[in-house]
Design an enzyme around this catalytic site. Structure first.
Site, PDB file in Angstrom:
ATOM      1  N   HIS A 188      -1.256  10.853  -2.031  1.00  9.80           N
ATOM      2  CA  HIS A 188      -2.472  10.434  -1.611  1.00  9.80           C
ATOM      3  C   HIS A 188      -3.314  11.519  -1.483  1.00  9.80           C
ATOM      4  CE1 HIS A 188      -5.472   9.106   1.322  1.00  9.80           C
ATOM      5  NE2 HIS A 188      -5.706   8.228   0.706  1.00  9.80           N
ATOM      6  N   HIS A 196       0.857  -1.352   0.226  1.00  7.88           N
ATOM      7  CA  HIS A 196       0.127   0.027  -0.062  1.00  7.88           C
ATOM      8  C   HIS A 196       0.862   1.352  -0.065  1.00  7.88           C
ATOM      9  CE1 HIS A 196      -3.096   2.722   2.039  1.00  7.88           C
ATOM     10  NE2 HIS A 196      -3.468   2.586   0.889  1.00  7.88           N
TER      11      HIS A 196
END
Ligand code: G3P
Ligand code: CA
Length: 222
Positions: free
Chosen positions: A48, A6
């Site tokens: 992100h 991730h």
């Protein structure tokens, strides 16, 4: 069972940086998951949050800053915000990439970047914006796409089939055995995100998912 790191391997290195991708490579993941956004001057970067405030000393939305602005900002430890092209280069020949399109409008530039970079590994394009995945499917009939969802809809596979996705990525705490079975029956590959605790990884693996996305991908048994 696929192991997907991730944001690279965010449990071990600052998320979405080249160091994080390199760490995931050393952990022998199958894919690195990377978040993709566009700067004000339409350069694709790996980051992100919508804003830079949490991770850098700067302020503002990525979409309101140029690539040059972002280059002046660093993450803890002095890590730079990479372009998508730099991220692909770090993964090339080593691991697949799962590119999460964080905003609408990135399908064409992402395809162009993949083509320009000559990335030769496996690619999965993911998004919470399912209409973007459908748009991508129309352009690229064979591409692997993954529809992200937090939740359990009334019709388990409907959202992914509408998007003509090959995969789904479901928040692990909204997954269950019947849900996974229904998704499989519809011909979909099922990934669970973001699973970090060993007990949770074991529980989710027991549901029969096809891949687990984790900040600590080395905790996932093959
Ligand atoms: O891979 C899915 C997961 O990354 C989606 O959530 O917030 O970590 O981008 P987020
Ligand atoms: Ca993501």
């Amino acid at each position: 069972m696929l192991r997907i790191g991730h944001r690279g391997a965010a449990g071990y290195a600052p998320e979405n940086t080249l160091s994080s991708i390199k760490k995931a490579v050393t952990l022998k993941v199958d894919f690195v998951e990377l978040d993709v956004q566009a700067t004000k001057d339409r350069q694709l970067v790996i980051f992100h949050d919508r804003r830079v405030d949490r991770l850098t000393i700067g302020k503002g939305a990525v979409a309101d800053l140029s690539l040059a602005d972002l280059r002046r900002l660093t993450l803890p430890g002095g890590h730079a915000i990479p372009t998508l092209e730099e991220g692909l280069k770090a993964a090339e020949g080593k691991v697949g990439v799962m590119l999460e399109l964080k905003i609408p409008g990135l399908v064409e530039p992402a395809l162009e970047t993949l083509k320009r970079s000559g990335f030769s590994g496996s690619v999965i394009v993911a998004s919470f914006f399912h209409d973007e995945l459908l748009h991508l499917r129309r352009l690229q009939p064979k591409v692997q796409t993954l529809a992200l969802l937090v939740g359990q809809p009334v019709t388990p596979a409907g959202f992914a089939l509408e998007a003509k996705a090959t995969h789904v990525g479901i928040a692990f705490d909204t997954l269950g055995k019947a849900y996974v079975d229904a998704l499989h029956s519809a011909g979909l590959q099922v990934f669970a995100f973001t699973v970090n605790e060993p007990a949770d990884i074991q529980q989710v693996a027991g549901l029969g998912v096809d891949g687990i996305i984790s900040d600590f991908p080395d905790r996932i048994q093959k």
